[in-house]
Design a protein around this motif. Structure first.
Motif, PDB file in Angstrom:
ATOM      1  N   VAL A   1      31.048  53.353  47.935  1.00 58.10           N
ATOM      2  CA  VAL A   1      32.105  52.348  48.071  1.00 58.10           C
ATOM      3  C   VAL A   1      33.404  53.058  48.426  1.00 58.10           C
ATOM      4  CG1 VAL A   1      31.137  50.563  46.579  1.00 58.10           C
ATOM      5  CG2 VAL A   1      32.589  52.339  45.572  1.00 58.10           C
ATOM      6  N   HIS A   2      34.202  52.363  49.239  1.00 64.67           N
ATOM      7  CA  HIS A   2      35.546  52.814  49.584  1.00 64.67           C
ATOM      8  C   HIS A   2      36.518  51.698  49.229  1.00 64.67           C
ATOM      9  CE1 HIS A   2      34.041  56.178  52.111  1.00 64.67           C
ATOM     10  NE2 HIS A   2      33.066  55.323  52.413  1.00 64.67           N
ATOM     11  N   GLY A   3      37.674  52.097  48.704  1.00 67.38           N
ATOM     12  CA  GLY A   3      38.724  51.144  48.385  1.00 67.38           C
ATOM     13  C   GLY A   3      40.046  51.883  48.317  1.00 67.38           C
ATOM     14  N   PRO A   4      41.131  51.179  47.967  1.00 68.58           N
ATOM     15  CA  PRO A   4      42.446  51.821  47.907  1.00 68.58           C
ATOM     16  C   PRO A   4      42.483  52.892  46.820  1.00 68.58           C
ATOM     17  CG  PRO A   4      42.516  49.590  46.995  1.00 68.58           C
ATOM     18  CD  PRO A   4      41.183  49.740  47.639  1.00 68.58           C
TER      19      PRO A   4
ATOM     20  N   LEU B   1      39.709  41.958  55.896  1.00 72.23           N
ATOM     21  CA  LEU B   1      40.081  43.149  56.658  1.00 72.23           C
ATOM     22  C   LEU B   1      41.236  42.917  57.633  1.00 72.23           C
ATOM     23  CD1 LEU B   1      39.481  46.107  57.640  1.00 72.23           C
ATOM     24  CD2 LEU B   1      37.815  45.078  59.211  1.00 72.23           C
ATOM     25  N   PRO B   2      41.229  41.833  58.437  1.00 73.67           N
ATOM     26  CA  PRO B   2      42.328  41.669  59.394  1.00 73.67           C
ATOM     27  C   PRO B   2      43.688  41.502  58.716  1.00 73.67           C
ATOM     28  CG  PRO B   2      40.462  40.296  60.008  1.00 73.67           C
ATOM     29  CD  PRO B   2      40.183  40.803  58.633  1.00 73.67           C
ATOM     30  N   GLN B   3      43.695  40.983  57.491  1.00 74.67           N
ATOM     31  CA  GLN B   3      44.954  40.746  56.801  1.00 74.67           C
ATOM     32  C   GLN B   3      45.444  41.970  56.032  1.00 74.67           C
ATOM     33  OE1 GLN B   3      42.273  38.288  56.407  1.00 74.67           O
ATOM     34  NE2 GLN B   3      43.228  37.412  58.245  1.00 74.67           N
ATOM     35  N   VAL B   4      44.538  42.699  55.377  1.00 73.84           N
ATOM     36  CA  VAL B   4      44.963  43.772  54.463  1.00 73.84           C
ATOM     37  C   VAL B   4      44.653  45.165  54.979  1.00 73.84           C
ATOM     38  CG1 VAL B   4      44.702  42.214  52.500  1.00 73.84           C
ATOM     39  CG2 VAL B   4      42.828  43.778  53.072  1.00 73.84           C
ATOM     40  N   GLY B   5      43.807  45.270  56.013  1.00 75.95           N
ATOM     41  CA  GLY B   5      43.446  46.574  56.554  1.00 75.95           C
ATOM     42  C   GLY B   5      42.458  47.325  55.683  1.00 75.95           C
ATOM     43  N   TRP B   6      42.029  48.456  56.227  1.00 75.06           N
ATOM     44  CA  TRP B   6      41.108  49.353  55.514  1.00 75.06           C
ATOM     45  C   TRP B   6      41.917  50.507  54.946  1.00 75.06           C
ATOM     46  CZ3 TRP B   6      39.506  54.380  55.318  1.00 75.06           C
ATOM     47  CH2 TRP B   6      38.264  54.646  54.743  1.00 75.06           C
TER      48      TRP B   6
ATOM     49  N   MET C   1      31.241  55.288  54.024  1.00 75.64           N
ATOM     50  CA  MET C   1      30.925  56.692  54.235  1.00 75.64           C
ATOM     51  C   MET C   1      31.993  57.586  53.659  1.00 75.64           C
ATOM     52  SD  MET C   1      29.761  57.195  58.018  1.00 75.64           S
ATOM     53  CE  MET C   1      28.410  56.334  58.657  1.00 75.64           C
ATOM     54  N   HIS C   2      31.567  58.758  53.258  1.00 75.08           N
ATOM     55  CA  HIS C   2      32.534  59.674  52.689  1.00 75.08           C
ATOM     56  C   HIS C   2      32.919  60.727  53.732  1.00 75.08           C
ATOM     57  CE1 HIS C   2      28.415  60.565  51.516  1.00 75.08           C
ATOM     58  NE2 HIS C   2      28.698  61.847  51.548  1.00 75.08           N
ATOM     59  N   THR C   3      33.571  60.242  54.817  1.00 68.73           N
ATOM     60  CA  THR C   3      34.160  61.132  55.810  1.00 68.73           C
ATOM     61  C   THR C   3      35.665  60.935  55.748  1.00 68.73           C
ATOM     62  OG1 THR C   3      34.038  59.446  57.506  1.00 68.73           O
ATOM     63  CG2 THR C   3      32.156  60.914  57.285  1.00 68.73           C
ATOM     64  N   THR C   4      36.420  61.537  56.654  1.00 67.98           N
ATOM     65  CA  THR C   4      37.862  61.305  56.724  1.00 67.98           C
ATOM     66  C   THR C   4      38.057  59.819  57.035  1.00 67.98           C
ATOM     67  OG1 THR C   4      37.776  62.086  58.980  1.00 67.98           O
ATOM     68  CG2 THR C   4      38.448  63.630  57.287  1.00 67.98           C
ATOM     69  N   ARG C   5      38.690  59.311  57.970  1.00 66.19           N
ATOM     70  CA  ARG C   5      38.630  57.874  58.226  1.00 66.19           C
ATOM     71  C   ARG C   5      37.466  57.604  59.137  1.00 66.19           C
ATOM     72  NH1 ARG C   5      37.132  53.707  57.945  1.00 66.19           N
ATOM     73  NH2 ARG C   5      37.900  51.895  59.041  1.00 66.19           N
ATOM     74  N   LYS C   6      36.648  56.606  58.782  1.00 66.88           N
ATOM     75  CA  LYS C   6      35.345  56.500  59.362  1.00 66.88           C
ATOM     76  C   LYS C   6      35.267  55.803  60.697  1.00 66.88           C
ATOM     77  CE  LYS C   6      32.670  54.807  56.518  1.00 66.88           C
ATOM     78  NZ  LYS C   6      32.030  53.885  56.908  1.00 66.88           N
ATOM     79  N   ARG C   7      35.723  54.612  60.761  1.00 65.68           N
ATOM     80  CA  ARG C   7      35.426  53.840  61.954  1.00 65.68           C
ATOM     81  C   ARG C   7      36.671  53.128  62.452  1.00 65.68           C
ATOM     82  NH1 ARG C   7      31.681  52.622  57.890  1.00 65.68           N
ATOM     83  NH2 ARG C   7      29.614  53.430  58.306  1.00 65.68           N
ATOM     84  N   ARG C   8      36.775  52.971  63.742  1.00 65.32           N
ATOM     85  CA  ARG C   8      37.818  52.087  64.287  1.00 65.32           C
ATOM     86  C   ARG C   8      37.355  50.671  64.034  1.00 65.32           C
ATOM     87  NH1 ARG C   8      38.408  49.502  69.165  1.00 65.32           N
ATOM     88  NH2 ARG C   8      36.675  50.624  70.096  1.00 65.32           N
ATOM     89  N   LEU C   9      38.158  49.878  63.325  1.00 68.54           N
ATOM     90  CA  LEU C   9      37.752  48.559  62.875  1.00 68.54           C
ATOM     91  C   LEU C   9      38.395  47.505  63.762  1.00 68.54           C
ATOM     92  CD1 LEU C   9      38.137  49.256  59.081  1.00 68.54           C
ATOM     93  CD2 LEU C   9      36.039  49.174  60.420  1.00 68.54           C
ATOM     94  N   VAL C  10      37.581  46.698  64.385  1.00 70.41           N
ATOM     95  CA  VAL C  10      38.081  45.682  65.297  1.00 70.41           C
ATOM     96  C   VAL C  10      38.440  44.440  64.497  1.00 70.41           C
ATOM     97  CG1 VAL C  10      37.525  44.236  67.274  1.00 70.41           C
ATOM     98  CG2 VAL C  10      36.643  46.576  67.144  1.00 70.41           C
ATOM     99  N   ALA C  11      39.652  43.989  64.594  1.00 72.21           N
ATOM    100  CA  ALA C  11      40.093  42.820  63.832  1.00 72.21           C
ATOM    101  C   ALA C  11      39.680  41.563  64.575  1.00 72.21           C
ATOM    102  CB  ALA C  11      41.607  42.857  63.654  1.00 72.21           C
ATOM    103  N   LEU C  12      38.652  40.911  64.076  1.00 71.79           N
ATOM    104  CA  LEU C  12      38.198  39.644  64.639  1.00 71.79           C
ATOM    105  C   LEU C  12      38.695  38.505  63.769  1.00 71.79           C
ATOM    106  CD1 LEU C  12      34.483  40.590  65.389  1.00 71.79           C
ATOM    107  CD2 LEU C  12      36.420  40.668  66.939  1.00 71.79           C
ATOM    108  N   THR C  13      38.728  37.310  64.317  1.00 72.73           N
ATOM    109  CA  THR C  13      39.092  36.153  63.529  1.00 72.73           C
ATOM    110  C   THR C  13      38.032  35.909  62.480  1.00 72.73           C
ATOM    111  OG1 THR C  13      40.194  35.170  65.418  1.00 72.73           O
ATOM    112  CG2 THR C  13      39.613  33.700  63.606  1.00 72.73           C
ATOM    113  N   VAL C  14      38.449  35.723  61.239  1.00 71.51           N
ATOM    114  CA  VAL C  14      37.490  35.526  60.153  1.00 71.51           C
ATOM    115  C   VAL C  14      37.483  34.052  59.789  1.00 71.51           C
ATOM    116  CG1 VAL C  14      36.830  36.149  57.813  1.00 71.51           C
ATOM    117  CG2 VAL C  14      37.860  37.851  59.313  1.00 71.51           C
TER     118      VAL C  14
END
Length: 277
Positions: free
Chosen positions: A173-176, A145-150, A1-14
């Motif tokens: 798409v969102h990226g660095p 995601l859990p390793q590198v973050g959003w 999404m093209h908002t400010t920061r979008k979602r709180r991302l829960v880090a689950l085991t991948v």
């Protein structure tokens, strides 16, 4: 999404982050990802089951909690069958409800740690909900995601709709270096100008090495390649997991008002990954 920061991302085991292209996990009977030919369905969730039952737990996890999810959203995501359940007619129903105290509940389902495709035509047939402040989404996040973050993980929004634009859906798409309000985005207008909530539509990305193309009902409307990132890293040639959610309120869609009716339902007929090599 093209908002400010979008979602709180829960880090689950991948688990299975090193899955082969087109992933691991539940597949359509008779389809072998390792031997798939172009056009084969290599993973499918058709949501067949008894009314009121949970979606396939080998494929989906309910993320839970509130707190705005990074977007000033109002809903609290639950694991209750009141908010996510099969309807007995081949659909998964995600339901956003307003409680007597004015609070909101809904559901967010993810394949994180269970199915992480890399490339393919990723599509879902969905009838979206409607109304001011209602925000359905079908999207993907990088499995690292859990390793590198959003946003270093990358995010592919296959379909988003904000209720005040009933005839428009968005793909981003969102990226660095191109996240939040700087996401690389485009939109698709209903060809008749009708509300997408009126019936089911098929939303898809054709995802290949170095390119992602969005389509609605088979009509392609946007392609993004590494040349579009402004010299920033292209982070989409790796496994991603799939997310389905129905948000209420937020910085982009705004908030429910006197015209918004509850409950609202996001109906998903199927989610599929098809070999497009």
């Amino acid at each position: 999404m093209h908002t400010t920061r979008k979602r709180r991302l829960v880090a689950l085991t991948v688990a299975g982050a090193a899955a082969i292209a087109l992933g691991a996990g539940p597949v359509l009977q008779g389809a072998d990802p390792a031997n798939a030919a172009s056009g084969d369905v290599v993973w499918s969730q058709d949501f067949d089951g008894a009314a009121g039952s949970a979606p396939d737990r080998s494929a989906w996890t309910n993320e839970t909690g509130g707190g705005g999810w990074g977007n000033n959203e109002l809903e609290d995501y639950t694991d209750s069958r009141d908010n996510s359940a099969l309807d007995g007619q081949g659909n998964l129903i995600i339901t956003a409800k307003r409680g007597a105290d004015g609070s909101y509940t809904s559901a967010r389902l993810t394949t994180q740690g269970k199915y992480t495709p890399r490339y393919g035509r990723v599509e879902a047939r969905i009838q979206i909900p409607r109304g001011q402040g209602i925000w359905p989404a079908f999207w993907m996040l990088g499995s690292d995601l859990p390793q590198v973050g959003w946003p270093n993980s990358g995010e592919v929004d296959v379909m988003e709709n904000v209720g005040y634009e009933p005839a428009t859906v968005h793909g981003t798409v969102h990226g660095p270096g191109y996240s939040g309000g700087q996401g690389i985005t485009s939109s698709y207008q209903h060809p008749q100008g009708w509300s997408f909530a009126d019936t089911f539509h098929t939303f898809a990305v054709d995802w290949k090495p170095g390119s992602i193309t969005w389509s609605v009902d088979g009509v392609a409307y946007k392609t993004v390649t590494p040349a579009d990132t402004g010299g920033n890293p292209w982070v989409f040639d790796k496994p991603f997991f799939i997310v389905l959610n129905l948000a209420v309120g937020g910085s982009w869609p705004g908030y429910p008002d006197g015209t918004t009716q509850f409950p609202q339902q996001m109906k998903i007929d199927y989610v599929r990954v098809i070999d497009n090599s």
